[in-house]
Design a protein around this motif. Sequence first.
Motif, mmCIF file in Angstrom:
data_model
loop_
_atom_site.group_PDB
_atom_site.id
_atom_site.type_symbol
_atom_site.label_atom_id
_atom_site.label_comp_id
_atom_site.label_asym_id
_atom_site.label_seq_id
_atom_site.Cartn_x
_atom_site.Cartn_y
_atom_site.Cartn_z
ATOM 1 N N ILE A 103 0.852 -1.192 0.000
ATOM 2 C CA ILE A 103 0.000 0.000 0.000
ATOM 3 C C ILE A 103 0.886 1.239 0.000
ATOM 4 O O ILE A 103 1.795 1.354 0.828
ATOM 5 C CB ILE A 103 -0.925 0.019 1.236
ATOM 6 C CG1 ILE A 103 -1.779 -1.244 1.295
ATOM 7 C CG2 ILE A 103 -1.809 1.261 1.217
ATOM 8 C CD1 ILE A 103 -2.608 -1.355 2.557
ATOM 9 N N ASP A 104 0.619 2.154 -0.924
ATOM 10 C CA ASP A 104 1.385 3.406 -0.972
ATOM 11 C C ASP A 104 0.609 4.399 -1.826
ATOM 12 O O ASP A 104 0.327 4.126 -2.998
ATOM 13 C CB ASP A 104 2.768 3.165 -1.581
ATOM 14 C CG ASP A 104 3.734 4.315 -1.319
ATOM 15 O OD1 ASP A 104 3.279 5.476 -1.293
ATOM 16 O OD2 ASP A 104 4.938 4.058 -1.150
ATOM 17 N N PRO A 105 0.219 5.547 -1.258
ATOM 18 C CA PRO A 105 -0.548 6.527 -2.037
ATOM 19 C C PRO A 105 0.292 7.253 -3.082
ATOM 20 O O PRO A 105 -0.257 7.959 -3.932
ATOM 21 C CB PRO A 105 -1.057 7.497 -0.968
ATOM 22 C CG PRO A 105 -0.031 7.418 0.112
ATOM 23 C CD PRO A 105 0.432 5.993 0.127
ATOM 24 N N ARG A 106 1.598 7.089 -3.038
ATOM 25 C CA ARG A 106 2.484 7.790 -3.968
ATOM 26 C C ARG A 106 2.521 7.020 -5.289
ATOM 27 O O ARG A 106 3.233 6.036 -5.447
ATOM 28 C CB ARG A 106 3.879 7.924 -3.358
ATOM 29 C CG ARG A 106 3.874 8.643 -2.001
ATOM 30 C CD ARG A 106 5.215 8.576 -1.299
ATOM 31 N NE ARG A 106 5.609 7.205 -1.006
ATOM 32 C CZ ARG A 106 6.717 6.873 -0.345
ATOM 33 N NH1 ARG A 106 7.530 7.820 0.103
ATOM 34 N NH2 ARG A 106 7.016 5.612 -0.138
ATOM 35 N N THR A 107 1.755 7.493 -6.244
ATOM 36 C CA THR A 107 1.575 6.754 -7.491
ATOM 37 C C THR A 107 2.861 6.657 -8.318
ATOM 38 O O THR A 107 2.965 5.791 -9.189
ATOM 39 C CB THR A 107 0.472 7.405 -8.339
ATOM 40 O OG1 THR A 107 0.764 8.799 -8.512
ATOM 41 C CG2 THR A 107 -0.884 7.274 -7.638
ATOM 42 N N VAL A 121 -1.907 -1.378 -3.959
ATOM 43 C CA VAL A 121 -2.994 -0.427 -3.739
ATOM 44 C C VAL A 121 -2.390 0.964 -3.600
ATOM 45 O O VAL A 121 -1.714 1.252 -2.598
ATOM 46 C CB VAL A 121 -3.814 -0.788 -2.482
ATOM 47 C CG1 VAL A 121 -4.976 0.189 -2.316
ATOM 48 C CG2 VAL A 121 -4.323 -2.217 -2.579
ATOM 49 N N ALA A 122 -2.623 1.812 -4.578
ATOM 50 C CA ALA A 122 -2.037 3.150 -4.586
ATOM 51 C C ALA A 122 -2.985 4.152 -3.930
ATOM 52 O O ALA A 122 -3.462 5.106 -4.550
ATOM 53 C CB ALA A 122 -1.719 3.569 -6.020
ATOM 54 N N GLU A 123 -3.247 3.923 -2.639
ATOM 55 C CA GLU A 123 -4.124 4.802 -1.870
ATOM 56 C C GLU A 123 -3.585 4.901 -0.439
ATOM 57 O O GLU A 123 -2.672 4.182 -0.040
ATOM 58 C CB GLU A 123 -5.564 4.274 -1.868
ATOM 59 C CG GLU A 123 -6.207 4.228 -3.256
ATOM 60 C CD GLU A 123 -7.654 3.830 -3.194
ATOM 61 O OE1 GLU A 123 -8.371 4.374 -2.318
ATOM 62 O OE2 GLU A 123 -8.074 2.980 -3.992
ATOM 63 N N TRP A 124 -4.197 5.794 0.351
ATOM 64 C CA TRP A 124 -3.777 5.967 1.736
ATOM 65 C C TRP A 124 -4.196 4.751 2.555
ATOM 66 O O TRP A 124 -5.323 4.243 2.392
ATOM 67 C CB TRP A 124 -4.399 7.235 2.321
ATOM 68 C CG TRP A 124 -3.853 8.472 1.676
ATOM 69 C CD1 TRP A 124 -4.345 9.104 0.574
ATOM 70 C CD2 TRP A 124 -2.684 9.205 2.081
ATOM 71 N NE1 TRP A 124 -3.554 10.191 0.258
ATOM 72 C CE2 TRP A 124 -2.531 10.273 1.173
ATOM 73 C CE3 TRP A 124 -1.759 9.055 3.111
ATOM 74 C CZ2 TRP A 124 -1.490 11.194 1.270
ATOM 75 C CZ3 TRP A 124 -0.723 9.963 3.213
ATOM 76 C CH2 TRP A 124 -0.590 11.020 2.310
ATOM 77 N N ALA A 127 -7.555 4.590 4.295
ATOM 78 C CA ALA A 127 -8.719 4.605 3.408
ATOM 79 C C ALA A 127 -9.039 3.224 2.855
ATOM 80 O O ALA A 127 -10.173 2.988 2.406
ATOM 81 C CB ALA A 127 -8.494 5.577 2.259
ATOM 82 N N VAL A 128 -8.067 2.311 2.873
ATOM 83 C CA VAL A 128 -8.279 1.027 2.204
ATOM 84 C C VAL A 128 -8.219 -0.183 3.131
ATOM 85 O O VAL A 128 -8.721 -1.250 2.769
ATOM 86 C CB VAL A 128 -7.262 0.833 1.059
ATOM 87 C CG1 VAL A 128 -7.491 1.876 -0.015
ATOM 88 C CG2 VAL A 128 -5.834 0.869 1.558
ATOM 89 N N ARG A 132 -10.693 -2.142 0.536
ATOM 90 C CA ARG A 132 -10.004 -2.725 -0.625
ATOM 91 C C ARG A 132 -8.969 -3.767 -0.215
ATOM 92 O O ARG A 132 -8.720 -4.719 -0.935
ATOM 93 C CB ARG A 132 -9.342 -1.638 -1.461
ATOM 94 C CG ARG A 132 -10.329 -0.784 -2.256
ATOM 95 C CD ARG A 132 -9.613 0.046 -3.287
ATOM 96 N NE ARG A 132 -8.827 -0.790 -4.196
ATOM 97 C CZ ARG A 132 -7.960 -0.300 -5.069
ATOM 98 N NH1 ARG A 132 -7.745 0.999 -5.136
ATOM 99 N NH2 ARG A 132 -7.288 -1.106 -5.867
#
Length: 233
Positions: A103-107, A121-124, A127-128, A132
């Motif tokens: 998981i990492d929000p940094r795309t 999973v490219a999100e915070w 949030a997931v 997800r």
Amino acid sequence: MRADLLTELNAERAARRAAILVTDIADGAQRLVKEAEIAVDPLGPVLGKHLASAKSGLVEVDGRTLFLTVHVPPVRLVVIGAVHISQAMAPMAAGLDLALSVIDPRTAFATPERFPGVELVAEWPDAVLGSRVPALDRYCALAALTHDPKIDDPALKAALAAGCFYVGALGSRKTHAARVARLTEAGFSPEQIGRIRAPIGLPIGAVSPAEIALAVLGEVVAALRRVPRPEAA
């Protein structure tokens, strides 16, 4: 297996809780011991040993031959941070039968090209986790590797609250001291915070991303098998 035992076992499986089916070879009598009951069971030490190894097998107890069928949920490893260490860790985790999620929000980091075949999973994290990505539980390990409190801290809080069997975080002792202060302010007890493995990984003198990945996975396996962590030199 009796229908009532099968119903109980399926309920434990659905809840991702371990259980051991004890079968007396002589007469076929069976009983199911749930994980929460092992400590007070007459066969507690033997059951605990098999649970830690996750292996079924024959045992001799008081002149009786018993077969222990161990049912353990699949172990999941959630890594926070699509970094070089995570890339090196992916094939190693697959070899250990660990279901890996990154998981990492940094795309810019969380790309399928860098993590082929990995659940990415490219999100915070906050949030997931539980949506997800399946909810964390005591058969999950979590490794926070971003060095960014905005990303790591929510995941660490979720892992501590869920009772994950392993929680580790990358960073120096100074970084971890600041992390401890933030978690204390957030209401976590010293005992909860003390569960975080920091510095992360076994003390093998790791330098490269692959070596750090190896040290982390070694520590995850040791925690899973309930082996005490060695002291760093």
